[in-house]
Design a protein around this motif. Structure first.
Motif, PDB file in Angstrom:
ATOM      1  N   SER A  29      36.002  33.129  40.805  1.00  0.00           N
ATOM      2  CA  SER A  29      37.015  33.918  41.509  1.00  0.00           C
ATOM      3  C   SER A  29      37.181  35.289  40.865  1.00  0.00           C
ATOM      4  O   SER A  29      37.424  36.275  41.564  1.00  0.00           O
TER       5      SER A  29
ATOM      6  N   LEU B 229      39.153  31.454  45.530  1.00  0.00           N
ATOM      7  CA  LEU B 229      40.440  32.153  45.498  1.00  0.00           C
ATOM      8  C   LEU B 229      40.252  33.618  45.865  1.00  0.00           C
ATOM      9  O   LEU B 229      39.347  34.280  45.368  1.00  0.00           O
TER      10      LEU B 229
ATOM     11  N   PRO C 125      43.300  33.904  38.864  1.00  0.00           N
ATOM     12  CA  PRO C 125      42.031  33.356  38.390  1.00  0.00           C
ATOM     13  C   PRO C 125      41.863  33.501  36.873  1.00  0.00           C
ATOM     14  O   PRO C 125      41.212  32.661  36.244  1.00  0.00           O
TER      15      PRO C 125
END
Length: 57
Positions: free
Chosen positions: A8, A15, A25
């Protein structure tokens, strides 16, 4: 968790990362690293106890 967090952060993960949401993240990555660090310390400290027992003799 570690793979999801790093992916991420690189904007390839599940995400959505924007300018204001980069902390999420990063937080997942840190939480994913904690068990790795804990297991490493466990093995290191186990080796220390056997060495200290040998020194005590």
């Amino acid at each position: 968790m570690l793979i999801v967090g790093v992916a991420s952060l690189l904007d390839h993960g599940p995400l959505a990362v924007g300018e204001g949401t980069l902390w999420y993240p990063a937080k997942i990555t840190v939480y994913g690293l904690m068990p790795v660090i804990g297991l490493g310390l466990r093995f290191i400290m186990r080796a220390w106890t056997t060495r200290f027992r040998r020194l005590a003799k």
